[in-house]
Design an enzyme around this catalytic site. Structure first.
Site, PDB file in Angstrom:
ATOM      1  CG  PHE A   1      -1.791   1.188   1.211  1.00  0.00           C
ATOM      2  CD1 PHE A   1      -2.869   1.304   0.331  1.00  0.00           C
ATOM      3  CD2 PHE A   1      -1.513   2.144   2.338  1.00  0.00           C
ATOM      4  CE1 PHE A   1      -3.788   2.152   0.389  1.00  0.00           C
ATOM      5  CE2 PHE A   1      -2.543   3.068   2.271  1.00  0.00           C
ATOM      6  CZ  PHE A   1      -3.661   3.362   1.325  1.00  0.00           C
TER       7      PHE A   1
ATOM      8  CB  THR B   1       1.659   5.959   2.741  1.00  0.00           C
ATOM      9  OG1 THR B   1       3.125   5.816   2.815  1.00  0.00           O
ATOM     10  CG2 THR B   1       1.287   4.546   3.115  1.00  0.00           C
TER      11      THR B   1
ATOM     12  CG  ASP C   1       6.683   2.248  -0.261  1.00  0.00           C
ATOM     13  OD1 ASP C   1       7.775   1.514  -0.064  1.00  0.00           O
ATOM     14  OD2 ASP C   1       6.618   3.261  -0.814  1.00  0.00           O
TER      15      ASP C   1
ATOM     16  CE1 TYR D   1       7.484   9.558  -0.467  1.00  0.00           C
ATOM     17  CE2 TYR D   1       6.181   7.372   0.360  1.00  0.00           C
ATOM     18  CZ  TYR D   1       7.029   8.071  -0.669  1.00  0.00           C
ATOM     19  OH  TYR D   1       7.708   7.373  -1.621  1.00  0.00           O
TER      20      TYR D   1
ATOM     21  CE  LYS E   1      10.261   4.280  -0.686  1.00  0.00           C
ATOM     22  NZ  LYS E   1       9.038   4.887  -0.507  1.00  0.00           N
TER      23      LYS E   1
ATOM     24  CG  HIS F   1      13.465   8.297  -1.163  1.00  0.00           C
ATOM     25  ND1 HIS F   1      12.321   8.841  -0.275  1.00  0.00           N
ATOM     26  CD2 HIS F   1      12.738   7.819  -2.380  1.00  0.00           C
ATOM     27  CE1 HIS F   1      11.352   8.739  -0.865  1.00  0.00           C
ATOM     28  NE2 HIS F   1      11.514   8.301  -2.112  1.00  0.00           N
TER      29      HIS F   1
ATOM     30  CB  SER G   1       4.573   5.553 -10.769  1.00  0.00           C
ATOM     31  OG  SER G   1       4.720   6.475  -9.572  1.00  0.00           O
TER      32      SER G   1
ATOM     33  CG  LEU H   1      -2.278   1.555  -9.910  1.00  0.00           C
ATOM     34  CD1 LEU H   1      -3.157   1.696  -8.765  1.00  0.00           C
ATOM     35  CD2 LEU H   1      -2.797   0.473 -10.776  1.00  0.00           C
ATOM     36  N   GLY H   2       0.215   4.583 -12.831  1.00  0.00           N
ATOM     37  CA  GLY H   2       0.329   5.757 -13.456  1.00  0.00           C
ATOM     38  C   GLY H   2       0.482   7.040 -12.798  1.00  0.00           C
TER      39      GLY H   2
ATOM     40  CB  ILE I   1      -8.305   0.424  -0.526  1.00  0.00           C
ATOM     41  CG1 ILE I   1      -7.718   1.878  -0.517  1.00  0.00           C
ATOM     42  CG2 ILE I   1      -7.679  -0.226   0.502  1.00  0.00           C
ATOM     43  CD1 ILE I   1      -7.692   2.719   0.733  1.00  0.00           C
TER      44      ILE I   1
HETATM   45  N1  LIG Z   1      10.938   5.377  -4.121  1.00  0.00           N
HETATM   46  C1  LIG Z   1      10.254   6.389  -4.700  1.00  0.00           C
HETATM   47  O1  LIG Z   1      10.878   7.374  -5.265  1.00  0.00           O
HETATM   48  C2  LIG Z   1       8.646   6.446  -5.032  1.00  0.00           C
HETATM   49  C3  LIG Z   1       8.119   7.475  -6.025  1.00  0.00           C
HETATM   50  C4  LIG Z   1       6.914   7.403  -6.055  1.00  0.00           C
HETATM   51  C5  LIG Z   1       6.161   6.603  -5.398  1.00  0.00           C
HETATM   52  N2  LIG Z   1       6.245   5.702  -4.519  1.00  0.00           N
HETATM   53  C6  LIG Z   1       5.631   4.693  -3.888  1.00  0.00           C
HETATM   54  O2  LIG Z   1       4.794   4.185  -4.639  1.00  0.00           O
HETATM   55  C7  LIG Z   1       3.313   4.356  -4.321  1.00  0.00           C
HETATM   56  C8  LIG Z   1       2.451   4.243  -5.236  1.00  0.00           C
HETATM   57  O3  LIG Z   1       2.845   5.343  -6.396  1.00  0.00           O
HETATM   58  P1  LIG Z   1       1.902   6.418  -6.573  1.00  0.00           P
HETATM   59  O4  LIG Z   1       1.856   7.296  -5.549  1.00  0.00           O
HETATM   60  O5  LIG Z   1       2.797   7.142  -7.644  1.00  0.00           O
HETATM   61  O6  LIG Z   1       0.389   5.964  -7.306  1.00  0.00           O
HETATM   62  P2  LIG Z   1      -0.109   4.928  -8.213  1.00  0.00           P
HETATM   63  O7  LIG Z   1      -0.231   3.848  -7.353  1.00  0.00           O
HETATM   64  O8  LIG Z   1       0.551   4.621  -9.490  1.00  0.00           O
HETATM   65  O9  LIG Z   1      -1.338   5.371  -8.596  1.00  0.00           O
HETATM   66  C9  LIG Z   1      -2.183   5.979  -7.556  1.00  0.00           C
HETATM   67  C10 LIG Z   1      -3.643   6.537  -8.454  1.00  0.00           C
HETATM   68  O10 LIG Z   1      -4.078   5.286  -8.910  1.00  0.00           O
HETATM   69  C11 LIG Z   1      -5.668   5.282  -8.926  1.00  0.00           C
HETATM   70  N3  LIG Z   1      -6.159   4.122  -8.460  1.00  0.00           N
HETATM   71  C12 LIG Z   1      -5.570   3.249  -7.368  1.00  0.00           C
HETATM   72  N4  LIG Z   1      -6.496   2.333  -7.312  1.00  0.00           N
HETATM   73  C13 LIG Z   1      -7.507   2.388  -8.469  1.00  0.00           C
HETATM   74  C14 LIG Z   1      -8.448   1.419  -8.662  1.00  0.00           C
HETATM   75  N5  LIG Z   1      -8.583   0.295  -8.442  1.00  0.00           N
HETATM   76  N6  LIG Z   1      -9.234   2.016  -9.885  1.00  0.00           N
HETATM   77  C15 LIG Z   1      -8.826   3.234 -10.535  1.00  0.00           C
HETATM   78  N7  LIG Z   1      -7.789   4.230 -10.064  1.00  0.00           N
HETATM   79  C16 LIG Z   1      -7.033   3.557  -9.306  1.00  0.00           C
HETATM   80  C17 LIG Z   1      -5.975   6.581  -7.726  1.00  0.00           C
HETATM   81  O11 LIG Z   1      -6.348   7.740  -8.163  1.00  0.00           O
HETATM   82  P3  LIG Z   1      -7.760   8.485  -7.791  1.00  0.00           P
HETATM   83  O12 LIG Z   1      -7.603   8.511  -6.414  1.00  0.00           O
HETATM   84  O13 LIG Z   1      -7.752   9.546  -8.637  1.00  0.00           O
HETATM   85  O14 LIG Z   1      -8.592   7.343  -8.136  1.00  0.00           O
HETATM   86  C18 LIG Z   1      -4.476   6.917  -7.173  1.00  0.00           C
HETATM   87  O15 LIG Z   1      -4.093   8.116  -6.986  1.00  0.00           O
HETATM   88  C19 LIG Z   1       3.432   5.758  -3.518  1.00  0.00           C
HETATM   89  O16 LIG Z   1       2.577   6.065  -2.671  1.00  0.00           O
HETATM   90  C20 LIG Z   1       4.894   5.717  -2.696  1.00  0.00           C
HETATM   91  O17 LIG Z   1       4.504   4.781  -1.551  1.00  0.00           O
HETATM   92  C21 LIG Z   1       7.765   5.769  -4.279  1.00  0.00           C
END
Ligand SMILES: NC(=O)c1ccc[n+]([C@@H]2O[C@H](COP(=O)([O-])OP(=O)(O)OC[C@H]3O[C@@H](n4cnc5c(N)ncnc54)[C@H](OP(=O)(O)O)[C@@H]3O)[C@@H](O)[C@H]2O)c1
Length: 323
Positions: free
Chosen positions: A21, A23, A50, A55, A84, A117, A217, A219-220, A277
């Site tokens: 998950f 965050t 995560d 954050y 991280k 990180h 990312s 999910l984009g 979720i």
């Molecule tokens: N290490 C790093 O440098 C780094 C960088 C980026 C992220 N991360 C980690 O990775 C995690 C995930 O990546 P992310 O935050 O970029 O986002 P993501 O998981 O790629 O996408 C999140 C978006 O997808 C949509 N979504 C989620 N479940 C859905 C579903 N079942 N149906 C339709 N839409 C859905 C939501 O949008 P809506 O709410 O608008 O529907 C949400 O805002 C972060 O939260 C963080 O923990 C790490």
């Protein structure tokens, strides 16, 4: 991987749940949303969370986990929690105290996984994004091998069960792997990974070294303005993803998550919405065929949504290399 949650074994013997998950939240979203969403995620069955110091929600995540422990839903050992090390704490003498700051916010005795990180360092201090009077990032220059040795000490002190890296390229991973006197190798490399940037070469390299690739990312992204080009393609609107979703009677999000699990990638998914979720945990309930996987592989275009410019003028910027 084994059944239901699909745990993946790390090179140090610990197990990481295949779905995590996410965050991260944009600043304008109130922190209370994180507490709420994390509780929903644990109730829905997520066991891998995560997070990161930067954050600024570790207090809220810790609160959510502790409340789910208090009501008997889980025990601390059921939760796999990742934090991280931020770029302003790379100097070896700051690494353990930075982890201790996270632990204090969380009210935890240990984290399950602690990651560097990013491979580039920034000026130490309280500011998370230190800038000079012209608005330019103030960097620092710390030997990554020395940072890694400080990470190893955190594991030896029992403050992190496992240690790894994030946003490292192949060359940077090799530098750690070839470090004289290496005590522990990184168990994982957490990187941007999705149907438009499937990291095939980095994934093959990681697999050859028994390093787990963790996809963020998938999910984009959350398409947050300062970080993501608003004209970039919306991943979940991809027509091939849509056609596969129809075929399997699942959402495009589930297809995008399932794709990663089936290629041996641990995948993160972020959402604040209860229905999403609860849906995302269903990733273990169906399977894509070899042909579906091939179609999804065909969507790769090495397109990066995040961090295209962040750190670009530091010598350790990871994304200039091919992979
Ligand atoms: N290490 C790093 O440098 C780094 C960088 C980026 C992220 N991360 C980690 O990775 C995690 C995930 O990546 P992310 O935050 O970029 O986002 P993501 O998981 O790629 O996408 C999140 C978006 O997808 C949509 N979504 C989620 N479940 C859905 C579903 N079942 N149906 C339709 N839409 C859905 C939501 O949008 P809506 O709410 O608008 O529907 C949400 O805002 C972060 O939260 C963080 O923990 C790490």
């Amino acid at each position: 991987m084994n059944s239901k949650h699909q745990f993946v074994q790390l090179s140090d013997g610990h197990f990481i749940p295949g779905l995590g998950f996410g965050t991260y939240k944009p600043q304008e979203v109130p922190n209370s949303k994180t507490t709420e969403a994390t509780k929903i995620a644990i109730e829905a069955g997520f066991r891998h969370i995560d997070c990161a110091y930067v954050y600024q929600v570790e207090e809220e995540v810790g609160q959510a986990v502790r409340s789910k422990i208090a009501d008997g839903t889980v025990k601390r050992q059921d939760i796999f929690y990742t934090s991280k090390l931020w770029c302003t704490f790379h100097r070896p003498e700051l690494v353990q105290s930075s982890l201790e700051r996270s632990l204090k916010k969380l009210h935890f005795d240990y984290v399950d996984l602690y990651l560097i990180h990013y491979p580039f360092s920034m000026k130490p201090g309280e500011e998370l994004f230190p800038k000079d009077e012209n608005g330019k990032t103030i960097y620092d220059h710390v030997d990554l091998c020395a940072v890694w040795e400080a990470m190893e000490k955190c594991k030896d002190a029992g403050l992190a069960k496992s240690i790894g890296v994030s946003n490292f390229n192949r060359r940077q991973l090799e530098m750690i792997l070839n470090k004289p006197g290496l005590k522990y190798k990184p168990v994982c490399n957490q990187v941007e990974c999705h149907i438009y940037h499937n990291q095939r070469k980095l994934l093959d390299f990681c697999k050859s070294k028994n390093i787990v690739l963790v996809a963020y990312s998938a999910l984009g992204t959350q398409r947050e303005k300062p970080w993501v080009d608003q004209s970039s393609p919306v991943l979940l609107d991809d027509p091939i993803l849509g056609a596969l979703a129809k075929k399997h009677k699942r959402s495009p999000a589930l297809i995008a998550l399932r794709y990663q699990l089936q290629r041996g990638v641990v995948v993160l998914a972020q959402s604040f919405k209860e229905n999403e979720i609860k849906e995302n945990i269903q990733v273990f309930d169906f399977e894509l065929t070899a042909e579906d996987m091939k179609d999804l592989d065909g969507l790769n275009r090495n397109y990066r949504y995040l961090a295209a410019e962040f750190g670009a003028d530091h010598p350790n910027y990871p994304f200039a290399d091919e992979y």
